[in-house]
Scaffold this motif. Structure first.
Motif, PDB file in Angstrom:
ATOM      1  N   GLU A 105     115.116  73.789  97.143  1.00  0.00           N
ATOM      2  CA  GLU A 105     115.753  72.624  97.587  1.00  0.00           C
ATOM      3  C   GLU A 105     115.698  72.572  99.011  1.00  0.00           C
ATOM      4  O   GLU A 105     115.580  71.784  99.812  1.00  0.00           O
ATOM      5  CB  GLU A 105     117.243  72.231  96.974  1.00  0.00           C
ATOM      6  CG  GLU A 105     117.098  71.853  95.676  1.00  0.00           C
ATOM      7  CD  GLU A 105     116.206  70.622  95.398  1.00  0.00           C
ATOM      8  OE1 GLU A 105     116.504  69.691  96.098  1.00  0.00           O
ATOM      9  OE2 GLU A 105     115.638  70.637  94.402  1.00  0.00           O
ATOM     10  N   GLU A 106     116.166  73.799  99.791  1.00  0.00           N
ATOM     11  CA  GLU A 106     116.121  73.919 101.037  1.00  0.00           C
ATOM     12  C   GLU A 106     114.865  73.869 101.859  1.00  0.00           C
ATOM     13  O   GLU A 106     114.539  73.253 102.765  1.00  0.00           O
ATOM     14  CB  GLU A 106     116.870  75.376 101.439  1.00  0.00           C
ATOM     15  CG  GLU A 106     116.967  75.749 102.939  1.00  0.00           C
ATOM     16  CD  GLU A 106     117.688  76.914 102.868  1.00  0.00           C
ATOM     17  OE1 GLU A 106     117.118  77.505 104.297  1.00  0.00           O
ATOM     18  OE2 GLU A 106     118.493  77.356 102.127  1.00  0.00           O
ATOM     19  N   ALA A 107     113.883  74.451 100.872  1.00  0.00           N
ATOM     20  CA  ALA A 107     112.358  74.261 101.509  1.00  0.00           C
ATOM     21  C   ALA A 107     112.111  72.654 101.694  1.00  0.00           C
ATOM     22  O   ALA A 107     111.176  72.501 102.675  1.00  0.00           O
ATOM     23  CB  ALA A 107     111.817  74.973 100.998  1.00  0.00           C
ATOM     24  N   LYS A 108     112.451  71.976 100.743  1.00  0.00           N
ATOM     25  CA  LYS A 108     112.175  70.537 100.695  1.00  0.00           C
ATOM     26  C   LYS A 108     112.623  69.761 101.949  1.00  0.00           C
ATOM     27  O   LYS A 108     111.946  68.859 102.333  1.00  0.00           O
ATOM     28  CB  LYS A 108     112.661  69.887  99.361  1.00  0.00           C
ATOM     29  CG  LYS A 108     111.828  70.242  98.022  1.00  0.00           C
ATOM     30  CD  LYS A 108     112.336  69.411  97.083  1.00  0.00           C
ATOM     31  CE  LYS A 108     111.612  69.824  95.702  1.00  0.00           C
ATOM     32  NZ  LYS A 108     112.284  69.341  94.333  1.00  0.00           N
ATOM     33  N   LYS A 109     113.807  70.206 102.450  1.00  0.00           N
ATOM     34  CA  LYS A 109     114.163  69.475 103.598  1.00  0.00           C
ATOM     35  C   LYS A 109     113.515  69.890 104.916  1.00  0.00           C
ATOM     36  O   LYS A 109     113.783  69.180 105.913  1.00  0.00           O
ATOM     37  CB  LYS A 109     115.803  69.915 103.783  1.00  0.00           C
ATOM     38  CG  LYS A 109     116.589  69.489 102.530  1.00  0.00           C
ATOM     39  CD  LYS A 109     117.911  69.967 102.852  1.00  0.00           C
ATOM     40  CE  LYS A 109     118.752  69.576 101.392  1.00  0.00           C
ATOM     41  NZ  LYS A 109     120.385  70.153 101.661  1.00  0.00           N
ATOM     42  N   LEU A 110     112.767  70.951 104.973  1.00  0.00           N
ATOM     43  CA  LEU A 110     112.087  71.340 106.163  1.00  0.00           C
ATOM     44  C   LEU A 110     110.790  70.464 106.534  1.00  0.00           C
ATOM     45  O   LEU A 110     110.071  69.893 105.427  1.00  0.00           O
ATOM     46  CB  LEU A 110     111.388  72.763 105.735  1.00  0.00           C
ATOM     47  CG  LEU A 110     112.582  73.867 105.926  1.00  0.00           C
ATOM     48  CD1 LEU A 110     111.664  75.310 105.537  1.00  0.00           C
ATOM     49  CD2 LEU A 110     113.446  74.030 107.090  1.00  0.00           C
TER      50      LEU A 110
END
Length: 95
Positions: A53-58
């Motif tokens: 989920e954090e990587a999707k925001k990058l």
């Protein structure tokens, strides 16, 4: 006192299930091991989901091929501009 557990299920005076203390300890240890493994894997799955989920925001990363292509274009453009500048200098200084 015997270290075995004999269980007669159908009352024929022959034990159908015979477990000693060592076998019971191994079974309990195996169950504890499986439970701990399951718990650890579940926690790791949750951590991985949070990381995804954090990587999707990058912002998306650009391809190295695209960057190399841009560098080659700019190098060629600089060479063309240098040739053009040399021609202009030749006209100005009448070489």
């Amino acid at each position: 006192m015997s270290n075995e557990l004999d269980e007669d299920i159908d009352n024929d005076r022959k034990p159908e299930l015979s477990l000693d203390l060592k076998t019971i300890i191994l079974i309990v240890g195996g169950l504890i091991s499986i439970t701990m493994t399951y718990t650890t894997l579940t926690e790791q799955i949750q951590l991985n989901k949070a990381g995804i989920e954090e990587a999707k925001k990058l912002p998306p990363q650009t391809s190295h091929d695209l960057i190399d292509q841009k560098i080659l274009f700019l190098e060629q453009h600089i060479k063309e501009q240098n040739i053009r500048l040399d021609k202009i200098e030749d006209k100005i200084y009448r070489r």
